[in-house]
Design an enzyme around this catalytic site. Structure first.
Site, PDB file in Angstrom:
ATOM      1  N   LYS A  56     -12.218  63.592  27.684  1.00 50.70           N
ATOM      2  CA  LYS A  56     -11.801  64.870  28.943  1.00 50.70           C
ATOM      3  C   LYS A  56     -11.005  63.946  29.813  1.00 50.70           C
ATOM      4  CE  LYS A  56     -16.303  66.677  28.230  1.00 50.70           C
ATOM      5  NZ  LYS A  56     -17.791  66.896  28.982  1.00 50.70           N
ATOM      6  N   GLY A  57     -11.007  62.684  29.896  1.00 52.90           N
ATOM      7  CA  GLY A  57     -10.487  61.772  31.011  1.00 52.90           C
ATOM      8  C   GLY A  57      -9.066  62.123  31.313  1.00 52.90           C
ATOM      9  N   GLU A 112      -3.515  58.800  27.829  1.00 51.38           N
ATOM     10  CA  GLU A 112      -4.925  58.413  28.232  1.00 51.38           C
ATOM     11  C   GLU A 112      -5.086  58.324  29.558  1.00 51.38           C
ATOM     12  OE1 GLU A 112      -7.820  58.314  27.544  1.00 51.38           O
ATOM     13  OE2 GLU A 112      -8.571  57.146  25.794  1.00 51.38           O
ATOM     14  N   ASP A 116      -9.418  50.154  28.701  1.00 52.32           N
ATOM     15  CA  ASP A 116     -10.363  49.085  29.437  1.00 52.32           C
ATOM     16  C   ASP A 116     -10.642  48.070  28.163  1.00 52.32           C
ATOM     17  OD1 ASP A 116     -12.851  48.050  30.161  1.00 52.32           O
ATOM     18  OD2 ASP A 116     -13.724  50.084  30.792  1.00 52.32           O
ATOM     19  N   LYS A 144      -7.100  48.413  32.941  1.00 48.71           N
ATOM     20  CA  LYS A 144      -8.148  47.419  33.623  1.00 48.71           C
ATOM     21  C   LYS A 144      -7.817  45.856  32.408  1.00 48.71           C
ATOM     22  CE  LYS A 144     -12.239  49.463  35.130  1.00 48.71           C
ATOM     23  NZ  LYS A 144     -13.591  49.888  34.989  1.00 48.71           N
ATOM     24  N   PHE A 165     -15.434  50.010  38.989  1.00 43.79           N
ATOM     25  CA  PHE A 165     -15.710  51.256  38.404  1.00 43.79           C
ATOM     26  C   PHE A 165     -15.197  52.540  39.281  1.00 43.79           C
ATOM     27  CE2 PHE A 165     -17.731  55.189  36.603  1.00 43.79           C
ATOM     28  CZ  PHE A 165     -17.857  54.842  35.454  1.00 43.79           C
ATOM     29  N   ASP A 172     -14.708  60.126  35.184  1.00 43.19           N
ATOM     30  CA  ASP A 172     -16.070  60.553  35.491  1.00 43.19           C
ATOM     31  C   ASP A 172     -17.137  59.258  35.652  1.00 43.19           C
ATOM     32  OD1 ASP A 172     -16.500  59.890  32.911  1.00 43.19           O
ATOM     33  OD2 ASP A 172     -18.292  60.883  32.956  1.00 43.19           O
TER      34      ASP A 172
HETATM   35  C1  PRP Z   1     -13.008  56.458  28.528  1.00 51.16           C
HETATM   36  C2  PRP Z   1     -11.298  56.441  28.621  1.00 51.16           C
HETATM   37  C3  PRP Z   1     -11.098  55.871  27.511  1.00 51.16           C
HETATM   38  C4  PRP Z   1     -11.803  54.787  27.147  1.00 51.16           C
HETATM   39  C5  PRP Z   1     -11.339  53.701  27.626  1.00 51.16           C
HETATM   40  O1  PRP Z   1     -13.417  57.460  27.794  1.00 51.16           O
HETATM   41  O2  PRP Z   1     -11.247  57.805  28.823  1.00 51.16           O
HETATM   42  O3  PRP Z   1     -10.827  56.873  26.239  1.00 51.16           O
HETATM   43  O4  PRP Z   1     -13.186  55.397  27.857  1.00 51.16           O
HETATM   44  O5  PRP Z   1     -12.161  52.670  27.042  1.00 51.16           O
HETATM   45  P1  PRP Z   1     -12.053  51.529  26.056  1.00 51.16           P
HETATM   46  O6  PRP Z   1     -10.446  50.998  26.236  1.00 51.16           O
HETATM   47  O7  PRP Z   1     -13.108  50.481  26.318  1.00 51.16           O
HETATM   48  O8  PRP Z   1     -11.972  51.992  24.730  1.00 51.16           O
HETATM   49  P2  PRP Z   1     -15.032  58.039  27.936  1.00 51.16           P
HETATM   50  O9  PRP Z   1     -15.674  57.859  26.445  1.00 51.16           O
HETATM   51  O10 PRP Z   1     -15.652  57.674  28.970  1.00 51.16           O
HETATM   52  O11 PRP Z   1     -14.743  59.577  27.828  1.00 51.16           O
HETATM   53  P3  PRP Z   1     -14.085  60.695  28.776  1.00 51.16           P
HETATM   54  O12 PRP Z   1     -12.577  60.570  28.407  1.00 51.16           O
HETATM   55  O13 PRP Z   1     -14.662  61.931  28.416  1.00 51.16           O
HETATM   56  O14 PRP Z   1     -14.332  60.245  30.255  1.00 51.16           O
END
Ligand code: PRP
Length: 194
Positions: A56-57, A112, A116, A144, A165, A172
């Site tokens: 959803k992000g 996206e 991270d 990041k 964070f 979220d």
């Molecule tokens: C978050 C963000 C990316 C992912 C990045 O999603 O939206 O999809 O984490 O992290 P990474 O590079 O370590 O894989 P999350 O699973 O929190 O879901 P959301 O989008 O619903 O908040």
């Protein structure tokens, strides 16, 4: 419009109170996203890309980003998860909702909110290429870099951030704060339980 001066709005609103500081204001987000979207748009003259939002992000970034594209785009979405309810990325990528479209022969733009560890985007890009996409371009709002563990990079990134964070503008903590119009650092006391 909230916080054009970078100050957290005063008042009793819990979402604003939980912000340590604002790192990108609405105005900064708006102008940088326009700049990046116009660069991306240059790649798609005469093409019809499939723009894949990772929910959803990315939802707010996605909506703002696509409105600067002049190429005729088709929209699609995936829901994947790599985080639990905490602040540390772990586990295996799960596809909770897959694309409605076949990507074979398509030019795909993945949108996206944040890269991270790189786990999500490394896996997604590999998956879409495996399915036969002609090209996969990654567009991210935030990077990041110091947290990277997987060999993947964003083709177009709006802002680099440190290992903090962040919440708001789609991002979220435990499903809260996504509707904040700016991006802020979350107070450590919120997730440390102090
Ligand atoms: C978050 C963000 C990316 C992912 C990045 O999603 O939206 O999809 O984490 O992290 P990474 O590079 O370590 O894989 P999350 O699973 O929190 O879901 P959301 O989008 O619903 O908040």
């Amino acid at each position: 419009m909230f916080s054009t001066n970078g100050l957290i709005p005063s008042g009793s609103d819990d979402m604003h109170k939980d912000c340590e500081r604002i790192i990108f204001t609405e105005q900064q987000l708006k102008s940088r996203i326009k700049e990046v979207a116009e660069q991306v748009d240059q790649l798609y003259k005469g093409k019809r890309p499939l723009v894949v939002g990772i929910l959803k992000g990315s939802i707010i970034f996605y909506a703002d980003f696509i409105r600067h594209l002049t190429a005729p785009v088709e929209l699609d979405f995936m829901v994947v998860s790599s985080y639990g309810s905490g602040t540390v990325s772990s586990g295996k990528l799960k596809i909770k909702k897959d694309l409605d479209n076949d990507v074979k022969g398509r030019d795909v733009i993945i949108v996206e909110d944040i890269i991270d560890s790189g786990f999500t985007l490394a896996n997604l890009k590999a998956l879409l290429l495996e399915r036969g996409a002609s090209s996969v371009v990654i567009v991210t709002l935030l990077n990041k870099q110091e947290r990277r563990e997987y060999d993947i990079k964003s083709d177009f990134n709006c802002f680099d951030i440190g290992d903090e964070f962040v919440i708001g503008y789609g991002l979220d903590y435990d499903e809260q704060y996504r509707s904040l119009p700016y991006i802020a650092v979350l107070k450590a006391s919120v997730y440390s339980g102090e």
